[in-house]
Motif scaffolding. Sequence first.
Motif, PDB file in Angstrom:
ATOM      1  N   TRP A 242      -2.393  -5.483  -0.950  1.00  0.00           N
ATOM      2  CA  TRP A 242      -2.132  -4.053  -1.126  1.00  0.00           C
ATOM      3  C   TRP A 242      -2.758  -3.532  -2.417  1.00  0.00           C
ATOM      4  O   TRP A 242      -3.211  -2.392  -2.461  1.00  0.00           O
ATOM      5  CB  TRP A 242      -0.637  -3.782  -1.109  1.00  0.00           C
ATOM      6  CG  TRP A 242      -0.029  -3.884   0.246  1.00  0.00           C
ATOM      7  CD1 TRP A 242      -0.673  -3.718   1.449  1.00  0.00           C
ATOM      8  CD2 TRP A 242       1.323  -4.194   0.562  1.00  0.00           C
ATOM      9  NE1 TRP A 242       0.208  -3.902   2.490  1.00  0.00           N
ATOM     10  CE2 TRP A 242       1.440  -4.185   1.976  1.00  0.00           C
ATOM     11  CE3 TRP A 242       2.453  -4.467  -0.202  1.00  0.00           C
ATOM     12  CZ2 TRP A 242       2.638  -4.432   2.628  1.00  0.00           C
ATOM     13  CZ3 TRP A 242       3.656  -4.714   0.445  1.00  0.00           C
ATOM     14  CH2 TRP A 242       3.750  -4.705   1.838  1.00  0.00           C
ATOM     15  N   ILE A 245      -6.267  -2.902  -1.599  1.00  0.00           N
ATOM     16  CA  ILE A 245      -6.369  -1.680  -0.785  1.00  0.00           C
ATOM     17  C   ILE A 245      -6.203  -0.440  -1.670  1.00  0.00           C
ATOM     18  O   ILE A 245      -6.927   0.553  -1.497  1.00  0.00           O
ATOM     19  CB  ILE A 245      -5.306  -1.706   0.333  1.00  0.00           C
ATOM     20  CG1 ILE A 245      -5.679  -2.766   1.374  1.00  0.00           C
ATOM     21  CG2 ILE A 245      -5.161  -0.342   0.992  1.00  0.00           C
ATOM     22  CD1 ILE A 245      -4.626  -2.991   2.429  1.00  0.00           C
ATOM     23  N   TYR A 246      -5.299  -0.508  -2.624  1.00  0.00           N
ATOM     24  CA  TYR A 246      -5.127   0.605  -3.563  1.00  0.00           C
ATOM     25  C   TYR A 246      -6.398   0.829  -4.374  1.00  0.00           C
ATOM     26  O   TYR A 246      -6.839   1.979  -4.557  1.00  0.00           O
ATOM     27  CB  TYR A 246      -3.953   0.306  -4.488  1.00  0.00           C
ATOM     28  CG  TYR A 246      -3.835   1.263  -5.655  1.00  0.00           C
ATOM     29  CD1 TYR A 246      -3.392   2.566  -5.469  1.00  0.00           C
ATOM     30  CD2 TYR A 246      -4.192   0.850  -6.941  1.00  0.00           C
ATOM     31  CE1 TYR A 246      -3.298   3.450  -6.541  1.00  0.00           C
ATOM     32  CE2 TYR A 246      -4.103   1.723  -8.011  1.00  0.00           C
ATOM     33  CZ  TYR A 246      -3.654   3.018  -7.804  1.00  0.00           C
ATOM     34  OH  TYR A 246      -3.584   3.881  -8.868  1.00  0.00           O
ATOM     35  N   ASP A 248      -9.294   0.286  -3.449  1.00  0.00           N
ATOM     36  CA  ASP A 248     -10.297   0.839  -2.547  1.00  0.00           C
ATOM     37  C   ASP A 248      -9.922   2.238  -2.058  1.00  0.00           C
ATOM     38  O   ASP A 248     -10.576   2.781  -1.141  1.00  0.00           O
ATOM     39  CB  ASP A 248     -10.497  -0.084  -1.345  1.00  0.00           C
ATOM     40  CG  ASP A 248     -11.119  -1.412  -1.734  1.00  0.00           C
ATOM     41  OD1 ASP A 248     -11.744  -1.477  -2.812  1.00  0.00           O
ATOM     42  OD2 ASP A 248     -10.955  -2.393  -0.977  1.00  0.00           O
ATOM     43  N   SER A 249      -8.846   2.814  -2.629  1.00  0.00           N
ATOM     44  CA  SER A 249      -8.387   4.173  -2.274  1.00  0.00           C
ATOM     45  C   SER A 249      -8.012   4.300  -0.806  1.00  0.00           C
ATOM     46  O   SER A 249      -8.225   5.348  -0.177  1.00  0.00           O
ATOM     47  CB  SER A 249      -9.459   5.206  -2.637  1.00  0.00           C
ATOM     48  OG  SER A 249      -9.768   5.159  -4.010  1.00  0.00           O
ATOM     49  N   GLU A 250      -7.411   3.246  -0.236  1.00  0.00           N
ATOM     50  CA  GLU A 250      -7.029   3.259   1.176  1.00  0.00           C
ATOM     51  C   GLU A 250      -5.540   3.009   1.378  1.00  0.00           C
ATOM     52  O   GLU A 250      -5.095   2.689   2.481  1.00  0.00           O
ATOM     53  CB  GLU A 250      -7.842   2.211   1.938  1.00  0.00           C
ATOM     54  CG  GLU A 250      -9.343   2.478   1.925  1.00  0.00           C
ATOM     55  CD  GLU A 250     -10.152   1.387   2.599  1.00  0.00           C
ATOM     56  OE1 GLU A 250      -9.556   0.347   2.971  1.00  0.00           O
ATOM     57  OE2 GLU A 250     -11.375   1.566   2.758  1.00  0.00           O
ATOM     58  N   GLU A 252      -2.937   5.043   1.345  1.00  0.00           N
ATOM     59  CA  GLU A 252      -2.205   5.984   2.203  1.00  0.00           C
ATOM     60  C   GLU A 252      -2.370   5.627   3.677  1.00  0.00           C
ATOM     61  O   GLU A 252      -1.418   5.721   4.460  1.00  0.00           O
ATOM     62  CB  GLU A 252      -2.669   7.412   1.938  1.00  0.00           C
ATOM     63  CG  GLU A 252      -1.732   8.450   2.529  1.00  0.00           C
ATOM     64  CD  GLU A 252      -1.873   9.813   1.894  1.00  0.00           C
ATOM     65  OE1 GLU A 252      -1.126  10.722   2.307  1.00  0.00           O
ATOM     66  OE2 GLU A 252      -2.714   9.977   0.992  1.00  0.00           O
ATOM     67  N   GLU A 253      -3.558   5.189   4.049  1.00  0.00           N
ATOM     68  CA  GLU A 253      -3.770   4.745   5.425  1.00  0.00           C
ATOM     69  C   GLU A 253      -2.939   3.503   5.724  1.00  0.00           C
ATOM     70  O   GLU A 253      -2.396   3.357   6.828  1.00  0.00           O
ATOM     71  CB  GLU A 253      -5.257   4.466   5.660  1.00  0.00           C
ATOM     72  CG  GLU A 253      -6.127   5.705   5.710  1.00  0.00           C
ATOM     73  CD  GLU A 253      -5.674   6.668   6.790  1.00  0.00           C
ATOM     74  OE1 GLU A 253      -5.455   6.208   7.931  1.00  0.00           O
ATOM     75  OE2 GLU A 253      -5.526   7.869   6.484  1.00  0.00           O
ATOM     76  N   GLU A 254      -2.844   2.610   4.751  1.00  0.00           N
ATOM     77  CA  GLU A 254      -2.025   1.408   4.932  1.00  0.00           C
ATOM     78  C   GLU A 254      -0.567   1.788   5.131  1.00  0.00           C
ATOM     79  O   GLU A 254       0.130   1.227   5.982  1.00  0.00           O
ATOM     80  CB  GLU A 254      -2.184   0.489   3.715  1.00  0.00           C
ATOM     81  CG  GLU A 254      -1.339  -0.774   3.754  1.00  0.00           C
ATOM     82  CD  GLU A 254      -1.813  -1.799   4.761  1.00  0.00           C
ATOM     83  OE1 GLU A 254      -1.130  -2.836   4.914  1.00  0.00           O
ATOM     84  OE2 GLU A 254      -2.864  -1.585   5.402  1.00  0.00           O
TER      85      GLU A 254
END
Length: 288
Positions: A242, A245-246, A248-250, A252-254
């Motif tokens: 996570w 993912i954070y 990578d600025s993704e 919210e999608e996660e």
Amino acid sequence: MLDYFTHKFNPDNFVLAMTILVKNEHDIIESNIRTHAKLGVDAFVVMDNGSTDGTRDILEKLSNEFEMTIIDEKGPYQQKKFMTRLAFEAKKIYKADWVINNDADEFWIPKNSKTLKEVLNFKGGVVWVHRSNMSLYEGLTHWSEAKYFTANQVHYRVGEPNIILGKIGRKVIVNPYGLFQINSGNHSAEHIAFWKKQECEDIHIYHYPIRSYEQFETNIKNRKVLLDTVPNVKMGNHYRRWVKIYEDSELEEEYKRFLFKNEEIEFLKRIGILRVTEVSKELFIENR
């Protein structure tokens, strides 16, 4: 540690304490403390690890109402060390006979309308209690309204399914007399009365790890700070994922992956993975 053998336990008059290590849990900490006080916890020892979201102010307010000791610790997060310290503080300050080693997002609910003290009215060493995750879904406006828990947990480490459905470890309640240490994650403990370790089926922990996007993002930001500043910090692979993912600025999608659609809820109920909890929403005294 030999005080285990000399300490007298009175089942009709004993002290149940709860320890909590918190950081930025303003959305749930008041409900947690009020709920457990209602269920029989006599005293709380809470360590605030540098909260910046108002959690510390909430604790201060609650300390005027409940038996509570607040410890401020701004140093690097060291869960095993901190939780062991809190258990010994509960013993020293409140003469606690049992200590529940809690997290802000966990609710220890006794079954059959009992109180926690009615379940724990015996002298033991370490008690294991099983946990289940609570699910988010469409139409849910607040975490306290969630009604589905993962009754039959699946093995989530293969691929990337919803972690809410995955297996999670049990947590411990300890007798601080004879205690050596609480281990990482509050999942186990070392105790002189090694023959007194047992499971408890009369309490179940309902876990609310993801409650809103704001809370989820704050949690992952805190995890990133730990990874960046604490060498060899112990952390689950899902948190490390996570954080990536954070970065990578993704994120919210996660987060959206955790919001079950109504048809998904019905399917998971039908195959026995999700079940409606018997815990009443009215048990929680909400702080919205």
